[in-house]
Motif scaffolding. Structure first.
Motif, short mmCIF file in Angstrom:
data_model
loop_
_atom_site.label_atom_id
_atom_site.label_comp_id
_atom_site.label_asym_id
_atom_site.label_seq_id
_atom_site.Cartn_x
_atom_site.Cartn_y
_atom_site.Cartn_z
N UNK A 17 -47.28 16.36 0.45
CA UNK A 17 -47.84 17.64 0.89
C UNK A 17 -47.69 18.72 -0.18
N UNK A 18 -46.57 18.71 -0.86
CA UNK A 18 -46.35 19.68 -1.94
C UNK A 18 -47.19 19.32 -3.16
N UNK A 19 -47.28 18.02 -3.45
CA UNK A 19 -48.07 17.58 -4.60
C UNK A 19 -49.54 17.93 -4.42
N UNK A 20 -50.07 17.72 -3.21
CA UNK A 20 -51.48 18.01 -2.95
C UNK A 20 -51.76 19.50 -3.14
N UNK A 21 -50.88 20.34 -2.63
CA UNK A 21 -51.09 21.79 -2.79
C UNK A 21 -51.06 22.19 -4.27
N UNK A 22 -50.11 21.60 -5.02
CA UNK A 22 -50.01 21.93 -6.44
C UNK A 22 -51.23 21.44 -7.21
N UNK A 23 -51.73 20.27 -6.86
CA UNK A 23 -52.93 19.73 -7.51
C UNK A 23 -54.15 20.60 -7.22
N UNK A 24 -54.27 21.04 -5.98
CA UNK A 24 -55.38 21.93 -5.62
C UNK A 24 -55.30 23.23 -6.39
N UNK A 25 -54.11 23.76 -6.51
CA UNK A 25 -53.92 25.02 -7.24
C UNK A 25 -54.32 24.86 -8.70
N UNK A 26 -54.10 23.63 -9.23
CA UNK A 26 -54.44 23.37 -10.64
C UNK A 26 -55.91 23.05 -10.83
N UNK A 27 -56.68 22.98 -9.72
CA UNK A 27 -58.12 22.80 -9.84
C UNK A 27 -58.62 21.39 -9.61
N UNK A 28 -57.75 20.48 -9.24
CA UNK A 28 -58.18 19.11 -8.97
C UNK A 28 -58.88 19.02 -7.61
N UNK A 29 -59.85 18.12 -7.49
CA UNK A 29 -60.32 17.69 -6.18
C UNK A 29 -59.40 16.55 -5.76
N UNK A 30 -58.94 16.58 -4.52
CA UNK A 30 -57.91 15.64 -4.09
C UNK A 30 -58.40 14.79 -2.93
N UNK A 31 -58.29 13.49 -3.10
CA UNK A 31 -58.59 12.55 -2.02
C UNK A 31 -57.26 11.97 -1.55
N UNK A 32 -56.90 12.28 -0.32
CA UNK A 32 -55.61 11.85 0.24
C UNK A 32 -55.82 10.55 1.01
N UNK A 33 -55.24 9.47 0.50
CA UNK A 33 -55.39 8.15 1.12
C UNK A 33 -54.18 7.87 2.01
N UNK A 34 -54.42 7.77 3.31
CA UNK A 34 -53.34 7.58 4.27
C UNK A 34 -53.72 6.51 5.29
N UNK A 35 -52.70 5.92 5.92
CA UNK A 35 -52.96 4.88 6.91
C UNK A 35 -53.63 5.44 8.15
N UNK A 36 -53.21 6.63 8.57
CA UNK A 36 -53.75 7.22 9.80
C UNK A 36 -54.27 8.63 9.52
N UNK A 37 -55.56 8.76 9.21
CA UNK A 37 -56.11 10.09 8.90
C UNK A 37 -55.94 11.11 10.03
#
Length: 334
Positions: A17-37
């Motif tokens: 959750x922290x990594x995704x927020x930091x990646x978004x802040x850095x301008x990445x598009x993020x695809x979160x792959x999880x077992x249960x969306x």
């Protein structure tokens, strides 16, 4: 980084959750792959509208991995276990899961790959957690030599499973277990600093093919950390030394009992006891190619003393309104 897509496996977990927020802040598009969306819908608010995509994937299901990697420029694998339960085993999830992801990422031509490991990862370890973490590192580098390995020490933050866990124990137990006498050393790192290290590792070309040990600004013994927890929660507890062999036996018993109680984690496992036999700090490895979090450009590190009290108040008898006995009530502003 605008426009680049990174697939994050295990992105809905504590670190994710922290990594995704930091990646978004850095301008990445993020695809979160999880077992249960269905359990990860709140991840979409980690960035701007449309910046975060949730996709179903299981690291043991290869077709789902291929779908998750479609069009990705980079991969971050955060999938890991603290204990085994059912089909979620260390071998199947940590080792084989990393192998599956790396193989298909290599087939897709992806060069930027970050594998989250752990300090203490060792192919010869008798702790399954540490052994499979090392196997994951090896298989990822075999498939993608440009991959970056990050090995954090104990990671802390509001949702962590160390400080919160032992603070919960302090509510109900008359003592806290001092496994092995409490001499094991840790170098806790704030989850936000780890997230920044992950983002920086993607933007520094020199990180490719290297391993980084990630630790915070101070080292503590297990005993010192438990004393800090009891102090912050204002719960006076005896710290009872327990030999390693006795703790391993208890871990086996708990593992058996919690097979029939699937909604909670066992208090301690034999594998965790075995991990406590070795210090968990930066610099124990002699490989000169290993870097540190400072080498990744994260130099202003948060301390346990600055962050942990901001969430351990939840474990005090009266929460945020609790006044420790040693304080003068007459001087407290209401």
């Amino acid at each position: 980084m605008s426009g680049k897509l990174i697939t994050v496996f295990g992105g809905s977990g504590f670190i994710g959750r922290y990594a995704v927020r930091a990646l978004c802040k850095a301008g990445w598009r993020v695809r979160v792959a999880v077992r249960n969306p269905m359990n990860a819908g709140d991840m979409r608010i980690g960035g701007e509208v449309g910046q975060v995509q949730i996709i179903q994937a299981n690291v043991r299901n290869r077709p789902s991995i291929v779908r998750a990697l479609d069009g990705a420029d980079a991969v971050l694998n955060l999938v890991g276990l603290l204990y085994q339960k059912g089909r979620n085993t260390f071998d199947g999830t940590q080792a084989l899961g990393a192998q599956n992801i790396a193989e298909y990422a290599a087939d897709a031509g992806i060069k930027q790959f970050i594998q989250l490991s752990a300090i203490g990862a060792d192919l010869e370890s008798n702790a399954n957690y540490a052994r499979t973490k090392a196997e994951a590192e090896q298989t990822v580098l075999d498939q993608i030599p440009t991959a970056t390995i990050l090995r954090p020490s104990l990671v802390f933050g509001p949702e962590d499973q160390f400080f919160n866990k032992f603070a919960t124990f302090a509510k109900f137990l008359p003592f806290l277990p001092l496994v092995g006498g409490g001499k094991t050393k840790f170098q806790p790192v704030f989850v936000g600093d780890l997230a920044d290290a992950i983002v920086n590792a993607l933007s520094i070309p020199e990180t490719q093919g290297r391993t980084y040990e990630i630790g915070g600004p101070r080292t503590y013994t297990f005993k010192e950390l438990l004393e800090f927890i009891t102090e912050q929660t204002d719960r006076k507890k005896t710290l009872l030394p327990i030999p390693f062999f006795a703790a391993e036996l208890k871990g086996l018993v708990f593992a058996g009992l919690f097979k029939f109680w699937p909604f909670h984690a066992p208090p301690i496992t034999r594998d965790q006891v075995r991990m406590l036999k070795s210090d968990n700090i930066v610099g124990l490895e002699t490989d000169k190619n290993f870097g540190t979090i400072e080498d990744l450009g994260v130099t202003s590190l948060e301390t346990v003393e600055a962050i942990v009290p901001t969430y351990l108040w939840r474990h005090r008898e009266y929460g945020q309104f609790h006044i420790p006995e040693k304080e003068d009530v007459s001087r407290v502003d209401i």
